[in-house]
Design an enzyme around this catalytic site. Sequence first.
Site, mmCIF file in Angstrom:
data_model
loop_
_atom_site.group_PDB
_atom_site.id
_atom_site.type_symbol
_atom_site.label_atom_id
_atom_site.label_comp_id
_atom_site.label_asym_id
_atom_site.label_seq_id
_atom_site.Cartn_x
_atom_site.Cartn_y
_atom_site.Cartn_z
ATOM 1 N N ASP A 1 0.840 -1.192 0.000
ATOM 2 C CA ASP A 1 0.000 0.000 0.000
ATOM 3 C C ASP A 1 0.879 1.248 0.000
ATOM 4 O OD1 ASP A 1 -2.483 1.234 -0.070
ATOM 5 O OD2 ASP A 1 -2.500 1.532 2.090
ATOM 6 N N HIS B 1 -3.821 14.011 0.523
ATOM 7 C CA HIS B 1 -4.084 13.163 1.693
ATOM 8 C C HIS B 1 -2.962 13.316 2.725
ATOM 9 C CE1 HIS B 1 -5.214 9.624 4.051
ATOM 10 N NE2 HIS B 1 -4.010 9.131 3.875
ATOM 11 N N ARG C 1 1.945 17.982 12.269
ATOM 12 C CA ARG C 1 3.154 18.778 12.031
ATOM 13 C C ARG C 1 2.811 19.971 11.150
ATOM 14 N NH1 ARG C 1 3.817 13.655 10.687
ATOM 15 N NH2 ARG C 1 3.619 14.230 8.504
ATOM 16 N N GLU D 1 -10.691 3.845 3.057
ATOM 17 C CA GLU D 1 -9.757 4.623 2.249
ATOM 18 C C GLU D 1 -10.048 4.289 0.791
ATOM 19 O OE1 GLU D 1 -5.732 3.894 3.669
ATOM 20 O OE2 GLU D 1 -5.914 5.569 5.085
ATOM 21 N N GLU E 1 -9.122 3.932 -2.668
ATOM 22 C CA GLU E 1 -7.843 3.788 -3.353
ATOM 23 C C GLU E 1 -8.053 3.156 -4.724
ATOM 24 O OE1 GLU E 1 -4.668 2.133 -1.063
ATOM 25 O OE2 GLU E 1 -5.293 3.101 0.803
ATOM 26 N N ASP F 1 -9.029 0.216 1.421
ATOM 27 C CA ASP F 1 -8.029 -0.175 2.418
ATOM 28 C C ASP F 1 -8.563 0.217 3.800
ATOM 29 O OD1 ASP F 1 -5.501 -1.126 3.310
ATOM 30 O OD2 ASP F 1 -4.829 0.949 3.511
ATOM 31 N N ARG G 1 -8.506 3.722 12.775
ATOM 32 C CA ARG G 1 -7.696 4.911 13.084
ATOM 33 C C ARG G 1 -7.199 4.968 14.522
ATOM 34 N NH1 ARG G 1 -6.196 6.079 8.105
ATOM 35 N NH2 ARG G 1 -7.922 6.702 6.758
ATOM 36 N N GLN H 1 -4.443 2.501 14.787
ATOM 37 C CA GLN H 1 -3.328 3.020 13.976
ATOM 38 C C GLN H 1 -2.542 4.107 14.719
ATOM 39 O OE1 GLN H 1 -4.634 4.625 10.204
ATOM 40 N NE2 GLN H 1 -2.586 5.251 9.567
ATOM 41 N N LYS I 1 -4.373 -1.945 9.653
ATOM 42 C CA LYS I 1 -4.578 -2.033 8.206
ATOM 43 C C LYS I 1 -4.781 -3.464 7.722
ATOM 44 C CE LYS I 1 -3.633 2.371 7.257
ATOM 45 N NZ LYS I 1 -4.428 3.258 6.397
ATOM 46 N N THR J 1 -8.931 -5.755 3.246
ATOM 47 C CA THR J 1 -8.826 -4.850 2.107
ATOM 48 C C THR J 1 -9.785 -5.383 1.059
ATOM 49 O OG1 THR J 1 -6.496 -4.434 2.600
ATOM 50 C CG2 THR J 1 -7.250 -3.863 0.396
ATOM 51 N N THR K 1 -4.780 6.429 -0.276
ATOM 52 C CA THR K 1 -5.998 7.238 -0.326
ATOM 53 C C THR K 1 -5.885 8.284 -1.433
ATOM 54 O OG1 THR K 1 -6.144 6.893 2.031
ATOM 55 C CG2 THR K 1 -7.551 8.594 1.118
ATOM 56 N N GLU L 1 -9.977 12.469 6.975
ATOM 57 C CA GLU L 1 -9.827 13.795 6.367
ATOM 58 C C GLU L 1 -11.130 14.591 6.424
ATOM 59 O OE1 GLU L 1 -7.844 14.214 2.438
ATOM 60 O OE2 GLU L 1 -7.181 12.174 2.838
HETATM 61 CA CA CA Z 1 -4.088 2.934 2.627
#
Ligand code: CA
Length: 433
Positions: free
Chosen positions: A138, A145, A154, A209, A211, A243, A247, A250, A263, A267, A363, A377
Amino acid sequence: MALDATHDPARRSWVDSANAAGCDFPIQNLPFGVFRREGEEPRGGVAIGEMILDLRAGLAAGLFEGAAREAAEAASGPALNPLMALGRGVARALRARLSELLWADGAERRRAQAAAGLLVPMREAELLLPARVGNFTDFMASIDHSGRLGAVARPESPLPPAFRYLPVAYNSRATTVVVSGAPVRRPLGIARREDKSVGFGPCAALDYELEFGVFVGPGNAMGEPLSMRQARERLWGYCLVNDWSARDIQRFEMAPLGPFLAKSLATSISPWVVTADALAPFACPARAIEPPPLPHLDSAENRESGGFDIALEAWLATPSLREPHRLTATNFRHMYWSFAQMLTHHASNGCKLETGDLLASGTTSGPEDHARACLAEINLTGPVTLPNGETRSYLEDGDEVIFRGRAEREGFVPIGFGECRARVLPAASWPQE
Ligand code: CA
């Protein structure tokens, strides 16, 4: 990529449903998949309108010769890997032959219509995983994203340090790649809760996600890198990929080695593999990136046509909202890195890629608000309010996520990917013995 008679927008099929406006599978598409009918063995087929062309039936009727026959034989088993291993040229020969056979004005129409059991209604068939996926990688190819989510952690430098120099990726899990329609169980996992305690239990922040994925055709030998030209030729066919991402799990687990259990829960992929040839009219220039890619990740071909103009959408239905509501509308042309760059980078250290390996883009978010391609998001501006008044921060049990993809370009017949759909099941109870 060369265009040929199979892309001719004037070509229509004698299979009426393939000519309907909005059909994902007109005669210009001809994607490959694997299907099964009750009491029959799984086998390869080709989607045409609302029907599946059974390649075994076509072989039995003697409809294929030469390279087209070789391809049909390779595709008539329970997985498309043998076909993918033959490379794109052989699949192209079969595509050309199928287009002749299914063409309303073609000389081969009568022979095809006389072939016993050639067409199977798609609604009578179970669509299976199209390939044996040995490895699933992945990527994170969208700058929108990466930037949006990075800005939370950050704000001064949202992108990961390597993002502009290489397509960032991790090795994910092939064993939990499932086909559209298979339900997805909410995972159990360890996370930090709102009260700051750390606990184990059902994921509280399950996300999708949106994808786009590609299957590798012929692989490379261990220790042998692939040039951009070689990589491009090995991108065999494409599908939609969800995917699924936990969260909360994660966030807690991923430093410093990256996501693991967040993850690998599942999938989902769409069942039809749209070939690189079918997508040729929808190629577009790869995104101009800054700084320019390192020489081994650059080619004139990639700059001119390494991207794809494909509209991608995510929809949500809930137990009390049966009519799906659109959450995401994005386009694959926004990706910072192309698939040729992803595959070249992947093999550049000598890593061996195998036929049927699945590479996913990450994503596929674009710059617009409506192009945010996961709930993490979307949540940056608050929860989603659905037309029936329900709200969602993350997915709840019983929710169903549906992806669609469609390639359109003036002067060509649009083609689609079918659906990638799955419903969320409640978490498992922990074994009591
Ligand atoms: Ca992904």
